[in-house]
Design a protein around this motif. Structure first.
Motif, PDB file in Angstrom:
ATOM      1  N   ARG A  26       0.826  -1.210   0.000  1.00  0.00           N
ATOM      2  CA  ARG A  26       0.000   0.000   0.000  1.00  0.00           C
ATOM      3  C   ARG A  26       0.857   1.256   0.000  1.00  0.00           C
ATOM      4  N   GLY A  27       2.118   1.129   0.324  1.00  0.00           N
ATOM      5  CA  GLY A  27       3.027   2.261   0.212  1.00  0.00           C
ATOM      6  C   GLY A  27       3.535   2.473  -1.197  1.00  0.00           C
ATOM      7  N   GLY A  28       3.126   1.600  -2.127  1.00  0.00           N
ATOM      8  CA  GLY A  28       3.533   1.764  -3.514  1.00  0.00           C
ATOM      9  C   GLY A  28       4.816   1.056  -3.872  1.00  0.00           C
ATOM     10  N   HIS A  29       5.312   0.165  -3.006  1.00  0.00           N
ATOM     11  CA  HIS A  29       6.593  -0.486  -3.247  1.00  0.00           C
ATOM     12  C   HIS A  29       6.381  -1.898  -3.767  1.00  0.00           C
ATOM     13  N   PRO A  30       6.777  -2.190  -5.017  1.00  0.00           N
ATOM     14  CA  PRO A  30       6.674  -3.572  -5.488  1.00  0.00           C
ATOM     15  C   PRO A  30       7.759  -4.426  -4.872  1.00  0.00           C
ATOM     16  N   LEU A  31       7.401  -5.614  -4.432  1.00  0.00           N
ATOM     17  CA  LEU A  31       8.379  -6.565  -3.933  1.00  0.00           C
ATOM     18  C   LEU A  31       8.948  -7.344  -5.107  1.00  0.00           C
ATOM     19  N   PRO A  32      10.061  -8.025  -4.908  1.00  0.00           N
ATOM     20  CA  PRO A  32      10.628  -8.799  -6.024  1.00  0.00           C
ATOM     21  C   PRO A  32       9.643  -9.869  -6.476  1.00  0.00           C
ATOM     22  N   PRO A  33       9.520 -10.107  -7.790  1.00  0.00           N
ATOM     23  CA  PRO A  33       8.604 -11.147  -8.274  1.00  0.00           C
ATOM     24  C   PRO A  33       8.942 -12.506  -7.664  1.00  0.00           C
ATOM     25  N   LEU A  34       7.908 -13.252  -7.293  1.00  0.00           N
ATOM     26  CA  LEU A  34       8.071 -14.580  -6.707  1.00  0.00           C
ATOM     27  C   LEU A  34       7.794 -15.607  -7.793  1.00  0.00           C
ATOM     28  N   HIS A  35       8.794 -16.392  -8.138  1.00  0.00           N
ATOM     29  CA  HIS A  35       8.680 -17.377  -9.214  1.00  0.00           C
ATOM     30  C   HIS A  35       8.443 -18.758  -8.600  1.00  0.00           C
TER      31      HIS A  35
END
Length: 631
Positions: free
Chosen positions: A136-145
């Motif tokens: 919700r702070g606008g920060h994308p986390l690293p994609p989880l594969h």
């Protein structure tokens, strides 16, 4: 405050979930296996990822934190290879115990489920199933594969605490809400995820080429929000649906597209350059069939010997139905007005300019850019070249013509081909004003036009190649911001100088649609599809690869591809409405549309009337030279 082991409860755990780190240093693993978990800590549910423990090596756990920060030291060793917003992390204080979290590096994260804003799911043919989470702070986390499946089980476990509601804009995007969800009535435009990105975007506008290599992921995240249309409600499915993924979707994901079933792409042939002009003129010098001329120019460009004359019509210097005699009068009017505006800045004394910071700033930017614009071209090469003086003077005069916009970096790139072709100060100036009518919004500080074009480009690419979009999404490149420079100055630095002359005159015809430049961008991206998907590109190397396409693209091949894409799309029987809007096939009715456009005859009359009116205002001349405004 210490956290006891009794406060911890493991809800869900899955092995075989990998991070692709995009690390630059060769001694770091770029693909890290690990565990995804849902845990409760003191009753607060959180989503956590941690790598498999390396032999005899441990490191402090890294917790997610918002930008405004909480206690804890900054992890100075963190180096993912670029600057993702999820790099805003804190090292856990030593006295704080996270007993069940086993990690061995700086890649671990813990996100309270109450802070989860959205989840994007995707699958493409390389076999990588992945989720992209955004806080919700606008920060994308690293994609989880997910190399071994398990996404359905994870989402079912998450549904114990939150509702995942499918977005009507993108079938792969799910928004997260608490079960007590008055929040479902919120729309995208009320969430304001990226309001703090303005300064970086302003720097990107001032020097898009340089900023491309610094802090670029933050620009990407800013535009990722822009690519989410604000006029759609955030809920399209029932809040009671407990599972956004259906049972038959495992293993892997269902490939979600826009529902576009495109037919075969037609073959397109380019024509010969337009090599006749006089035969299109009547005895008084009027152009008898301007639409035919535009068709010829679109099909093959213009022979160099005819460019100067035809460009003046394409860019609104002359109305198409003006007679030869009227054009002589128009030239006299425009010449007088140009030199009146030029005298305005030429007559400013040094003392006056010292008290006019805006004019002083424009002059400084122009002098800097003129010294490095197309110096490889003989017309601008060498020291004390009169071509450079003309470039400088025309740009300074444009500041008088449009002082609100003034000069913005990139405008010298637009002027130099005009000056090269016309070899005339007055004609190049008025051609520039016509060109700027098409693209002036690209240079406005708000950058709304650039965000709109990136959104439109994304809409087209998703309809054409959802697999390529999935890949770009997985590498934090789904915003297509690496295309920013292409759209800003109409591919000026991507093709040779001679090719740009052809490309621009093709685009000035507004054939087959006003957004043909977006189809050109699609054509280029599709030509690089195999190189992008079929390799180990990450965010940095995608950006590097796109920038290295400069001077390596075949213009005729790109134009054939762009036109073929247009024909393929318009032949689709169920083309999505948003794609139709981008292509100009569907225009919402507006009461303003009922007012007729001024005819070419009235434009000519307006121009000629100025010869009897004395000193005309700059705004009047701008209206007189009007060409279609870029949407």
């Amino acid at each position: 405050m210490e956290q006891n082991v009794e406060d911890y409860k493991l809800i869900f755990e899955k092995e075989g979930v990998y991070l692709h780190t995009n690390a630059k240093r060769s001694n770091q693993e770029t693909t890290i296996p690990g565990f995804i978990r849902i845990v409760e800590r003191a009753g607060v549910p959180a989503l956590e990822w941690s790598p498999l423990e390396y032999e005899g090596h441990r490191a402090p756990a890294v917790l997610y934190s918002k930008k405004d920060g909480e206690a804890g030291e900054e992890d100075t060793k963190y180096d993912p290879g670029y600057e993702p917003d999820w790099a805003v992390i804190s090292t856990v204080k030593k006295e704080r115990q996270h007993v069940p979290v086993q990690d061995s590096g700086q890649w671990s994260f813990s996100l309270p489920l109450s802070e989860l804003y959205s989840l994007r799911r995707a699958r493409f043919s390389l076999g990588r199933n992945f989720l992209v989470l955004t806080s919700r702070g606008g920060h994308p986390l690293p994609p989880l594969h997910f190399h071994r499946g398990g996404t359905r089980e994870l989402l079912r476990a998450m549904h114990r605490y939150i509702v995942l509601d499918q977005s009507p804009v993108d079938g792969r995007l799910f928004l997260a809400y608490p079960h007590d969800s008055g929040a479902l009535s919120q729309s995208f435009d009320k969430l304001h995820l990226f309001d703090d990105s303005t300064d970086l975007v302003s720097r990107f506008i001032q020097d898009p080429y340089a900023t491309t290599f610094g802090g670029f992921s933050k620009v990407t995240n800013f535009f990722r929000e822009a690519l989410r249309p604000p006029d759609f409600p955030a809920h399209s499915r029932s809040a009671q649906d407990p599972n956004p993924l259906h049972p038959d979707e495992e293993p892997g994901f269902e490939l979600i597209t826009c529902g576009v079933e495109l037919g075969p792409r037609p073959n397109v042939n380019r024509g010969r350059p337009m090599d006749k002009w006089e035969e299109f003129l009547d005895p008084e010098g009027r152009v008898m069939n301007p639409e035919k001329i535009k068709d010829l120019v679109f099909r093959g460009g213009i022979m160099p010997s005819l460019r100067r004359e035809v460009w003046k019509f394409l860019l609104g210097f002359y109305p198409w139905n003006s007679t030869a005699k009227e054009r002589e009068d128009i030239l006299r009017v425009k010449t007088d007005e140009y030199f009146r505006m030029k005298v305005q800045w030429k007559s400013v004394s040094e003392e006056q300019e010292m008290r006019n910071s805006l004019l002083r700033g424009y002059r400084s930017l122009i002098e800097r850019d003129v010294s490095r614009t197309d110096r490889h071209n003989t017309f601008f090469s060498g020291n004390d070249n009169p071509g450079l003086t003309l470039l400088h003077d025309v740009l300074m005069t444009y500041c008088m013509f449009n002082f609100d916009l003034g000069y913005v970096q990139g405008m010298s790139d637009l002027l130099s081909p005009l000056l090269f072709v016309t070899q005339n100060e007055v004609e190049s100036f008025w051609c520039l004003t016509g060109f700027m009518e098409l693209v002036h919004q690209n240079f406005e500080e708000s950058q709304e036009a650039m965000k709109k074009q990136l959104l439109q480009l994304s809409i087209l690419l998703k309809a054409l190649d959802p697999e390529l979009c999935d890949f770009l999404d997985s590498q934090d490149s789904g915003s297509l911001c690496f295309c920013f420079r292409w759209l800003l100055i109409w591919f000026k630095r991507e093709f040779s100088f001679e090719d740009i002359l052809t490309l621009w005159e093709v685009q000035w015809t507004r054939r087959p649609c006003d957004n043909f430049h977006l189809l050109i961008a699609c054509s280029i991206l599709e030509s690089q599809r195999g190189e992008l998907i079929g390799s180990d590109h990450d965010f940095n190397t995608i950006l590097k690869h796109i920038n290295e396409l400069t001077m390596k693209l075949d213009l005729q091949s790109v134009l054939r591809g762009a036109e073929a894409i247009f024909l393929q799309l318009v032949q689709c029987k169920e083309l999505p409405l948003k794609v139709q809007q981008v292509l100009g096939l569907y225009v919402p009715f507006s009461s303003e549309d009922s007012s007729p456009e001024p005819t070419q005859s009235s434009e000519t009359t307006q121009l000629l009337s100025q010869s009897h009116a004395g000193a005309a205002s700059s705004s009047s001349s701008n209206a007189a030279a009007r060409v279609p405004t870029y949407p």
